[in-house]
Structure formats: C-alpha cells, structure tokens
Design an enzyme around this catalytic site. Sequence first.
Site, PDB file in Angstrom:
ATOM      1  N   SER A 143       0.834  -1.200   0.000  1.00  0.00           N
ATOM      2  CA  SER A 143       0.000   0.000   0.000  1.00  0.00           C
ATOM      3  C   SER A 143       0.869   1.251   0.000  1.00  0.00           C
ATOM      4  CB  SER A 143      -0.906   0.005   1.225  1.00  0.00           C
ATOM      5  OG  SER A 143      -1.522   1.256   1.413  1.00  0.00           O
ATOM      6  N   TYR A 168      -2.496  -0.311   9.975  1.00  0.00           N
ATOM      7  CA  TYR A 168      -2.662  -0.886   8.636  1.00  0.00           C
ATOM      8  C   TYR A 168      -1.363  -0.753   7.845  1.00  0.00           C
ATOM      9  CZ  TYR A 168      -4.035  -1.183   3.731  1.00  0.00           C
ATOM     10  OH  TYR A 168      -4.096  -1.501   2.393  1.00  0.00           O
TER      11      TYR A 168
END
Length: 351
Positions: A143, A168
């Site tokens: 990501s 995350y």
Amino acid sequence: METILVTGSAGFIGYHTVINLLKQGYRVIGMDNINDYYDVDLKYGRLKETGIAREKIHWAEPVESNRYENYVFHRLDLQDNQGVENLFQKYKFDYVIHLAAQAGVRYSLINPYSYVDSNLKGFLNILEACRKYSPRHLLYASSSSVYGSNTKIPFSEKDNVDHPVSLYAATKKSNELMAHTYSHLYQIPTTGLRFFTVYGPWGRPDMAVFLFTKAIRDGQPIKVFNNGEMMRDFTYIDDVVEGISRLVQKPATPNSAFNSNNPDPASSDAPYRLYNIGKSGPEMLMDFISAIERALNKKAIKNMMPLQAGDVEKTWADTQELEKNISYIPQTSINEGIQEFVDWYNQFYPQ
C-alpha cells in the site's frame, strides 16, 4: 494452461483481476472468506459477475463458475493454514496473486487485532504454502500508506519507509519484510505492489469516491478532511489491473547491482522487488469532489474537518521503476474514471 491463485477474489481489486486474467486465458482459482467488514451483498454481487452463484457457496468447497469455464471459487479464510495448504497442494499454482487483507486505515484504529490476524498471520500462511509448493512468482498487495510520515514527493520505492502512521500501514510494511525473508531464505520470487488510492466500479464502500457519491446523490453533507488541503494519487482500477497482469510474467530476480553497504529498499540480492502502482499525477481532494459533482450534476454540501488520525496529507507515486520494467504508466483521468464509477453506482444502487 497456467493456473493462478487470486486471494481476495470477492474484493474490489481481486474481482477485477480475476476477470482480466480469465480473459487472458489463465485458469484462475479464487479465494475469499467473504467477511462482513462491509456490505457482503457487494461481494456477492462481484462473485455473481464472475459466474459464482451465492446459493452454491459453502466453506472450503469449490464452486465452478457458470460463466467462465476456467474459474473456480473457494470460500476460505487466510488464517486456516491447513485449508490454505490443501488448496496449494490441490492446484499446484504457477502464480499467486495475494490481494486478500483487512483493508482500511481508519478501521485499524477501531479493530487492530483483525489486521494482525489477516495481514500478518494470513500472509504467513501464504508464504509457507509458497515455500512448500514453489509457484513461479508471488505478487502481493502492499500500500502507498507505507510511506507514512514521509514528505519527500513523489514517493519512490527506494525511499526509507520506517515511519508508518497507522497499524494498517505497519502491517503492509511487515508484509514486505516477511516477503523479503522468504525470498532470501527459499529463493521465492516475490513482488510487492504499493497501490495508490484505487477507485472505480465495484469499489469499497469505505473509500472516498463511494462515500462522496452516495452522500452527494442523497443530498447529505460530506466530510472533507484537512479542510480539503489534501492530495491523492487517485488510480483507476483498470490501470491497476493492467499493471498487475503485466507483472505476473515478470518474476522478481536478484539485483546484480545490489550493494549491501548501501542497500536499495526496492530490490535485493534475493529475488525480491517492490513497485508503486499509481497514476503519478496527484489531484487536489477538492478537484476530485468537483469531478464527482459534475458526473452527478449535483453540488456537494461540504463539512470541512481537521486531518484524521492515521491520514497523510499527500500521496504521489514515482512510477519510474514500473515504466522501466514493464513499459507502463497508468493514464486514466479522474474525469473519465469517476464517470465510470458514477455510472456503475447509479446502476447498482438505483434511486
């Protein structure tokens, strides 16, 4: 015929990836646990588009597509290490595209344990299965959030990313470290894909384009964080999938110029690579909202808000490595991409 596993195949990127690979002639095995992080009807809707009937889906049992003869779906959880190993043993995958994960920056502030379970334990099960059954290439979703508090833009794969600002992001950075370890120890070719703000038809309901479109169409106010002073490298889903499909057949190889005295974070003396998958053309958040307003032909009611915990102000992908290695840069404009999304949204959620 080459066989590919796509985990997270009922998810946003996973669904589009499955369709693309089937059209290219691969045999595709999809895997997803269909959790309720967001509306499962959307997940079942994606599966229906690939010919997987909802009523036929049961845990760990294969479901053959009634639309694509080379597609089989398994409902299976990443944390089921024996189930994952059985899947690898059964199909002897040539390639693995690991897209399943607990997604979302903001949700990681609420339910951190789900990120450890899915993104760390689940990824370990995939790596262990790859160690035992030796696919030619493992691609996995990272990501843009790994760039964290970095302020040098555009973000390059060669930058240090040791300062994440959400759990995350920390799990995605951990995935990259875990992948490198397995590449080094077992010579498994691994490629990490750092996705930049992906949007488009069949997207996730927690993403900005979905939230804004729903609220504006319904005449409800939208929350505009950091008073609109944010930039995002919005990347259309078709461009992301094209990047994935081109990289499948380019297994990571050791970098012959790798210098351990000055290591390149994007490569290694092991078969390991990282790529940004982004448009490399960031847009102001307010311009993105304006594009949605035009597509809906309706003005937004804006509530200006401060920056949220875990968010970053700017993202911008340096895509030189992508261009150099697969001769590709995403090109879809936000006006074109948002119109495609709004058209799908109006069809899937008719007024």
